[in-house]
Design an enzyme around this catalytic site. Structure first.
Site, short mmCIF file in Angstrom:
data_model
loop_
_atom_site.label_atom_id
_atom_site.label_comp_id
_atom_site.label_asym_id
_atom_site.label_seq_id
_atom_site.Cartn_x
_atom_site.Cartn_y
_atom_site.Cartn_z
N ASN A 1 35.70 45.54 31.20
CA ASN A 1 34.90 46.49 30.43
C ASN A 1 35.68 47.31 29.42
O ASN A 1 35.13 48.23 28.82
CB ASN A 1 34.13 47.41 31.38
CG ASN A 1 33.24 46.61 32.32
OD1 ASN A 1 32.58 45.66 31.88
ND2 ASN A 1 33.26 46.94 33.60
N SER B 1 40.17 44.94 34.21
CA SER B 1 38.76 45.30 34.04
C SER B 1 38.18 44.53 32.86
O SER B 1 38.79 44.47 31.79
CB SER B 1 38.62 46.80 33.78
OG SER B 1 37.30 47.05 33.32
N PHE C 1 35.75 52.56 32.32
CA PHE C 1 36.74 53.60 32.67
C PHE C 1 36.25 55.00 32.32
O PHE C 1 36.98 55.79 31.69
CB PHE C 1 38.09 53.35 31.98
CG PHE C 1 38.86 52.15 32.46
CD1 PHE C 1 38.57 51.51 33.65
CD2 PHE C 1 39.95 51.68 31.71
CE1 PHE C 1 39.30 50.41 34.08
CE2 PHE C 1 40.70 50.59 32.13
CZ PHE C 1 40.38 49.96 33.32
N LYS D 1 46.91 44.80 39.60
CA LYS D 1 45.57 44.31 39.95
C LYS D 1 45.11 43.28 38.94
O LYS D 1 45.08 43.54 37.73
CB LYS D 1 44.58 45.48 39.99
CG LYS D 1 43.19 45.03 40.45
CD LYS D 1 42.32 46.19 40.84
CE LYS D 1 40.94 45.72 41.27
NZ LYS D 1 40.06 46.83 41.62
N ASN E 1 39.76 42.02 40.71
CA ASN E 1 38.77 42.86 40.06
C ASN E 1 37.42 42.12 40.00
O ASN E 1 37.27 41.07 40.62
CB ASN E 1 39.27 43.22 38.64
CG ASN E 1 38.87 44.61 38.23
OD1 ASN E 1 37.70 44.99 38.37
ND2 ASN E 1 39.81 45.40 37.74
C1 LIG Z 1 30.78 50.45 39.86
C2 LIG Z 1 32.18 49.89 39.95
C3 LIG Z 1 33.24 50.53 39.31
C4 LIG Z 1 34.53 50.01 39.37
N1 LIG Z 1 35.56 50.66 38.76
C5 LIG Z 1 36.83 50.19 38.90
C6 LIG Z 1 37.93 50.88 38.33
O1 LIG Z 1 37.78 51.95 37.73
N2 LIG Z 1 39.17 50.33 38.47
C7 LIG Z 1 39.39 49.15 39.15
O2 LIG Z 1 40.53 48.72 39.26
N3 LIG Z 1 38.36 48.49 39.71
C8 LIG Z 1 37.10 48.98 39.61
N4 LIG Z 1 36.06 48.31 40.18
C9 LIG Z 1 36.34 47.03 40.88
C10 LIG Z 1 36.52 47.22 42.39
O3 LIG Z 1 37.61 48.05 42.68
C11 LIG Z 1 36.72 45.86 43.08
O4 LIG Z 1 37.91 45.27 42.62
C12 LIG Z 1 35.57 44.90 42.81
O5 LIG Z 1 34.33 45.58 42.78
C13 LIG Z 1 35.48 43.80 43.87
O6 LIG Z 1 35.31 44.36 45.16
P1 LIG Z 1 33.87 44.48 45.88
O7 LIG Z 1 33.22 43.14 45.81
O8 LIG Z 1 34.19 44.94 47.26
O9 LIG Z 1 33.12 45.53 45.11
C14 LIG Z 1 34.77 48.81 40.12
C15 LIG Z 1 33.70 48.18 40.76
C16 LIG Z 1 32.43 48.70 40.71
C17 LIG Z 1 31.30 48.00 41.43
#
Ligand SMILES: Cc1cc2nc3c(=O)[nH]c(=O)nc-3n(C[C@H](O)[C@H](O)[C@H](O)COP(=O)(O)O)c2cc1C
Length: 341
Positions: free
Chosen positions: A176, A174, A114, A216, A245
């Site tokens: 993290n 998350s 975050f 989420k 997520n």
């Molecule tokens: C670099 C990175 C940063 C992310 N930061 C957030 C975040 O701040 N909040 C959140 O809800 N999800 C975050 N995500 C998760 C994405 O929104 C998504 O739920 C997840 O990557 C799965 O989708 P995808 O396979 O299309 O990437 C992040 C993903 C990535 C790769």
């Protein structure tokens, strides 16, 4: 075609620098009007959470954490953009390096934690905007707020973003932020959603507008945990659930370079797990609760699969890194073809 050249250049630098360069280019494009020249009209209206979305394909949160370029992202054809996750106070996130590409698998692992400029900065960015799509704002807690005070962080963010958001996402998934996912437990979730629902009622009266709330969730949930979440979400009349997520599971990328890095895995290897949670939640939730499917979309068929499992809308992040803006067009074409079948 053009993106394959851009991608070559971006993949020559580390993933976080590539991300920062992309945001700068988008900011410049949005500010100068260049992205408006690219502007693709993508009308496939869809209703969800009582809102009309110009089309069902959105940007997942994390890509534009501080709402610096959501208008330019809209120009690329997205029907909605979810900005954030934003926390009450600005924070740096984890030490670098903290983002890794697993190129062969069309995947990424991140442990950003975050990193964001705080809710006051974000509010200034979204106060006046020209974006014609739907704007979601994703809220979370600061890493150093004790878990027993987490609700205060979510309420603080909700108060601040409420007047400017089309919908607000409560991010408890998350991997993290230490112990964040414990908020998915029955007792914790009931307390958090109860407090947010109550505050939303007050804010609706104050602003004469009811802003939808979405939750989420993580992909690493067993059947019992999914059933509990569905029950608590229905009880507190949340408007939508977003599944999912990133995952902490590494089975799908075993033995690949970077596979053992700590953090959340996203992209193609996440799809199966994310789809399972999406499908089970759809079965368990009443039809009036909207569903947004996210996780592992890297082609148009992946988006269609999520709609077939009951999603009203889809989002992606990692697919944008590997495929660029063409993925938006491909998803919309596949979804349009599904409608006419
Ligand atoms: C670099 C990175 C940063 C992310 N930061 C957030 C975040 O701040 N909040 C959140 O809800 N999800 C975050 N995500 C998760 C994405 O929104 C998504 O739920 C997840 O990557 C799965 O989708 P995808 O396979 O299309 O990437 C992040 C993903 C990535 C790769």
């Amino acid at each position: 075609m053009l993106y394959s050249l851009v991608r070559k250049a971006l993949f020559a630098v580390d993933p976080e620098t590539a991300h920062d360069l992309t945001l700068e280019a988008l900011k410049l494009g949005g500010w100068s009007g260049a992205t408006r020249l690219l502007c693709r009209e993508k009308d496939q209206p869809v209703q969800c959470m009582g809102l009309t979305f110009p089309n069902p394909v959105g940007v997942a949160p994390g890509l534009d954490k501080n709402a610096d370029c959501f208008e330019a992202l809209g120009d690329l054809g997205f029907g909605f953009v979810e900005v954030g996750t934003v926390t009450p106070r600005p924070q740096q996130g984890n030490p670098k390096p903290r983002v890794f590409r697993l190129t062969k698998a069309q995947a990424m692992i991140n442990r950003l934690g975050f990193n964001n400029k705080g809710v006051d900065y974000l509010v200034e960015r979204v106060r006046n905007h020209r974006f014609r799509g739907v704007l979601g704002i994703n809220i979370g807690k600061n890493f150093d707020t004790p878990m027993e005070r987490a609700t205060e962080d979510y309420l603080h963010c909700l108060d601040k973003v409420y007047p400017f958001a089309d919908y607000v996402t409560v991010n408890i998934s998350s991997p993290n932020t230490k112990n964040l996912r414990d908020l998915q437990g029955e007792h914790e979730l009931d307390a958090l959603l109860g407090a947010l629902a109550e505050r939303r009622t007050e804010l609706s009266d104050q602003y004469d507008r009811c802003v939808p709330l979405a939750l989420k969730v993580a992909p690493d949930l067993d059947d019992d945990a999914i059933a509990v979440i569905a029950q608590v979400v229905s009880h507190h009349r949340m408007d939508a659930v977003i599944a999912t997520n990133t995952t902490i599971d590494r089975a799908a990328v075993a033995n690949m370079e970077h596979a053992e890095e700590a953090g959340g895995l996203s992209g193609a290897p996440l799809k199966e797990k994310a789809d399972r949670v999406l499908g089970e939640l759809r079965q368990a939730l009443p039809p009036e609760v909207g569903m947004i499917g996210v996780g592992g979309i890297t082609c148009g068929q992946d988006a269609v699969d999520k709609l077939d499992l009951g999603a009203d809308l889809v989002q992606f992040y990692t697919g944008m890194v590997y495929r660029g803006p063409d993925l938006v067009t491909e998803c919309l074409e596949s979804i349009a073809a599904r409608r006419t079948e």
